[in-house]
Write an enzyme that holds these catalytic residues in place. Structure first.
Site, PDB file in Angstrom:
ATOM      1  N   ASN A  12      37.433 -14.522  19.227  1.00 39.23           N
ATOM      2  CA  ASN A  12      38.161 -14.580  20.496  1.00 39.23           C
ATOM      3  C   ASN A  12      39.640 -14.399  20.195  1.00 39.23           C
ATOM      4  O   ASN A  12      40.303 -15.312  19.703  1.00 39.23           O
ATOM      5  CB  ASN A  12      37.906 -15.926  21.182  1.00 39.23           C
ATOM      6  CG  ASN A  12      38.693 -16.080  22.480  1.00 39.23           C
ATOM      7  OD1 ASN A  12      39.254 -15.115  22.997  1.00 39.23           O
ATOM      8  ND2 ASN A  12      38.744 -17.294  22.996  1.00 39.23           N
ATOM      9  N   TRP A  13      40.157 -13.218  20.501  1.00 41.89           N
ATOM     10  CA  TRP A  13      41.559 -12.932  20.195  1.00 41.89           C
ATOM     11  C   TRP A  13      42.525 -13.590  21.171  1.00 41.89           C
ATOM     12  O   TRP A  13      43.730 -13.574  20.951  1.00 41.89           O
ATOM     13  CB  TRP A  13      41.775 -11.413  20.194  1.00 41.89           C
ATOM     14  CG  TRP A  13      41.392 -10.762  18.895  1.00 41.89           C
ATOM     15  CD1 TRP A  13      40.573 -11.280  17.928  1.00 41.89           C
ATOM     16  CD2 TRP A  13      41.803  -9.475  18.423  1.00 41.89           C
ATOM     17  NE1 TRP A  13      40.455 -10.397  16.883  1.00 41.89           N
ATOM     18  CE2 TRP A  13      41.197  -9.276  17.161  1.00 41.89           C
ATOM     19  CE3 TRP A  13      42.609  -8.467  18.946  1.00 41.89           C
ATOM     20  CZ2 TRP A  13      41.391  -8.121  16.412  1.00 41.89           C
ATOM     21  CZ3 TRP A  13      42.797  -7.314  18.211  1.00 41.89           C
ATOM     22  CH2 TRP A  13      42.202  -7.148  16.954  1.00 41.89           C
ATOM     23  N   LYS A  14      42.008 -14.113  22.281  1.00 44.02           N
ATOM     24  CA  LYS A  14      42.857 -14.744  23.294  1.00 44.02           C
ATOM     25  C   LYS A  14      43.967 -13.784  23.727  1.00 44.02           C
ATOM     26  O   LYS A  14      43.736 -12.583  23.800  1.00 44.02           O
ATOM     27  CB  LYS A  14      43.379 -16.087  22.781  1.00 44.02           C
ATOM     28  CG  LYS A  14      42.250 -17.007  22.325  1.00 44.02           C
ATOM     29  CD  LYS A  14      42.702 -18.412  22.025  1.00 44.02           C
ATOM     30  CE  LYS A  14      41.522 -19.263  21.598  1.00 44.02           C
ATOM     31  NZ  LYS A  14      41.885 -20.673  21.392  1.00 44.02           N
ATOM     32  N   HIS A  99      35.779 -20.798  29.161  1.00 43.67           N
ATOM     33  CA  HIS A  99      36.525 -21.325  28.020  1.00 43.67           C
ATOM     34  C   HIS A  99      37.412 -22.468  28.491  1.00 43.67           C
ATOM     35  O   HIS A  99      37.923 -22.464  29.617  1.00 43.67           O
ATOM     36  CB  HIS A  99      37.371 -20.226  27.384  1.00 43.67           C
ATOM     37  CG  HIS A  99      37.935 -20.598  26.045  1.00 43.67           C
ATOM     38  ND1 HIS A  99      39.058 -21.380  25.908  1.00 43.67           N
ATOM     39  CD2 HIS A  99      37.511 -20.303  24.788  1.00 43.67           C
ATOM     40  CE1 HIS A  99      39.307 -21.540  24.626  1.00 43.67           C
ATOM     41  NE2 HIS A  99      38.389 -20.904  23.921  1.00 43.67           N
ATOM     42  N   GLU A 101      40.347 -23.210  27.945  1.00 50.54           N
ATOM     43  CA  GLU A 101      41.694 -22.812  28.368  1.00 50.54           C
ATOM     44  C   GLU A 101      41.679 -22.265  29.791  1.00 50.54           C
ATOM     45  O   GLU A 101      42.657 -22.427  30.523  1.00 50.54           O
ATOM     46  CB  GLU A 101      42.252 -21.786  27.372  1.00 50.54           C
ATOM     47  CG  GLU A 101      42.570 -22.420  26.019  1.00 50.54           C
ATOM     48  CD  GLU A 101      42.602 -21.448  24.858  1.00 50.54           C
ATOM     49  OE1 GLU A 101      42.753 -21.916  23.724  1.00 50.54           O
ATOM     50  OE2 GLU A 101      42.454 -20.222  25.082  1.00 50.54           O
ATOM     51  N   GLU A 169      32.553 -25.929  22.185  1.00 45.29           N
ATOM     52  CA  GLU A 169      33.904 -26.007  21.635  1.00 45.29           C
ATOM     53  C   GLU A 169      34.555 -27.313  22.071  1.00 45.29           C
ATOM     54  O   GLU A 169      35.048 -27.415  23.201  1.00 45.29           O
ATOM     55  CB  GLU A 169      34.751 -24.829  22.116  1.00 45.29           C
ATOM     56  CG  GLU A 169      34.338 -23.494  21.572  1.00 45.29           C
ATOM     57  CD  GLU A 169      35.447 -22.457  21.743  1.00 45.29           C
ATOM     58  OE1 GLU A 169      35.912 -21.930  20.726  1.00 45.29           O
ATOM     59  OE2 GLU A 169      35.860 -22.210  22.887  1.00 45.29           O
ATOM     60  N   GLY A 175      42.157 -24.771  17.659  1.00 43.59           N
ATOM     61  CA  GLY A 175      43.494 -24.438  17.172  1.00 43.59           C
ATOM     62  C   GLY A 175      44.273 -25.589  16.595  1.00 43.59           C
ATOM     63  O   GLY A 175      45.466 -25.456  16.313  1.00 43.59           O
ATOM     64  N   SER A 214      38.453 -24.444  15.230  1.00 48.19           N
ATOM     65  CA  SER A 214      39.037 -24.486  13.881  1.00 48.19           C
ATOM     66  C   SER A 214      38.038 -24.099  12.795  1.00 48.19           C
ATOM     67  O   SER A 214      38.037 -24.671  11.701  1.00 48.19           O
ATOM     68  CB  SER A 214      39.634 -25.871  13.595  1.00 48.19           C
ATOM     69  OG  SER A 214      40.716 -26.144  14.467  1.00 48.19           O
ATOM     70  N   GLY A 235      38.510 -18.390  16.763  1.00 45.12           N
ATOM     71  CA  GLY A 235      39.799 -18.120  17.376  1.00 45.12           C
ATOM     72  C   GLY A 235      40.747 -17.412  16.428  1.00 45.12           C
ATOM     73  O   GLY A 235      40.586 -16.237  16.100  1.00 45.12           O
ATOM     74  N   GLY A 236      41.765 -18.134  15.970  1.00 49.93           N
ATOM     75  CA  GLY A 236      42.820 -17.533  15.165  1.00 49.93           C
ATOM     76  C   GLY A 236      42.340 -16.802  13.928  1.00 49.93           C
ATOM     77  O   GLY A 236      42.925 -15.784  13.523  1.00 49.93           O
TER      78      GLY A 236
END
Length: 253
Positions: A12-14, A99, A101, A169, A175, A214, A235-236
């Site tokens: 997920n590049w967000k 999600h 967010e 999640e 993150g 994470s 994620g990251g």
């Protein structure tokens, strides 16, 4: 992992990535192709502005491309929104819905998520439905209650293992570098599996349940070895080809 279920590693590049980042997509495709491994499916959910170009770069072979959100309607007066049909037309085969967010920043409810999941199916794309508790809810012993309620409210009745992926999640792990214990992950994933089986029978036994929060190359193998963890929503660590490929390599044979 769940016996008989092919794992999925989805990035997920967000809100990250411009055309300059397509080199990472190509590098991931090259790495996956070179490994020759079909142990897990691989996917990148990129910003809507990149879906078409990322799909072209992926070439439809070893890497699927997904979106990160969709509107519940097929079309209409919804300035700034993107429908699931538009995502499919651009080259997406899946879309993330619900999600944390989106739930937090945009006030999305379980009913909203449910409608978006149905929209994804209408367009012929897989819905990756996210659930998970906050840190406060975890500390108050509400993780199972919250996750169960989100599952019940966010998934339409006609779910199949082919049109849906569930992603657990814990919000406090996204993150932050914090990761629940293996026992905590196992408990929630077992809960999700049990509720999915109770509601959807055989389809619930086969649906993929991802862990997100994470996940990195250093802990991926340990997390993926937990029962009912059928891959990860990354994620990251999905923004760089080397990191994402290392996580894909951590999926057990």
């Amino acid at each position: 992992m769940t016996p008989g279920v092919k794992p999925l590693v989805a990035g997920n590049w967000k809100m990250n990535g411009t055309g300059a980042a397509l080199g990472e997509v190509r590098a991931i495709v090259e790495g996956l192709s070179a490994s020759g491994s079909a142990v897990a499916d691989a996917m990148l959910c990129v910003p809507a502005t990149l879906i078409g170009r990322a799909a072209d770069a992926a070439g439809g072979a070893v890497l699927e491309i997904g979106g990160q959100d969709c509107h519940a309607k097929e079309s209409g007066a919804h300035t700034g929104d993107v429908s699931a049909e538009m995502l499919r037309d651009a080259g997406a085969s899946a879309v993330i819905v619900g999600h944390s967010e989106r739930r937090t920043d945009h006030g999305e409810t379980d009913a909203t998520v449910r409608d978006k999941a149905a929209a994804a199916w209408r367009a012929g794309v897989t819905a990756i439905i996210c659930v998970g508790e906050t840190r406060e809810q975890r500390e108050n012993g509400e993780a199972e209650r919250v996750t169960s309620a989100q599952l019940d409210g966010s998934i339409p009745d006609d779910m199949t293992a082919g049109n849906t992926v569930i992603a657990y999640e814990p919000v406090w792990a996204i993150g932050t570098g914090l990761v629940p214990s293996n026992d905590d992950i196992a408990a929630i994933h077992a809960l999700i599996r049990d509720r999915m089986e109770a509601r959807f029978g055989g389809e619930g036994r086969k649906v993929r349940i991802l862990y997100g929060g994470s996940v990195k190359s250093g802990n991926a193998a340990e997390i993926f070895a937990i029962d009912n963890v059928d891959g990860g929503l990354i994620g990251g660590a999905s923004l760089k080809a080397a990191d994402f490929l290392a996580i894909c390599d951590a999926v057990p044979d």
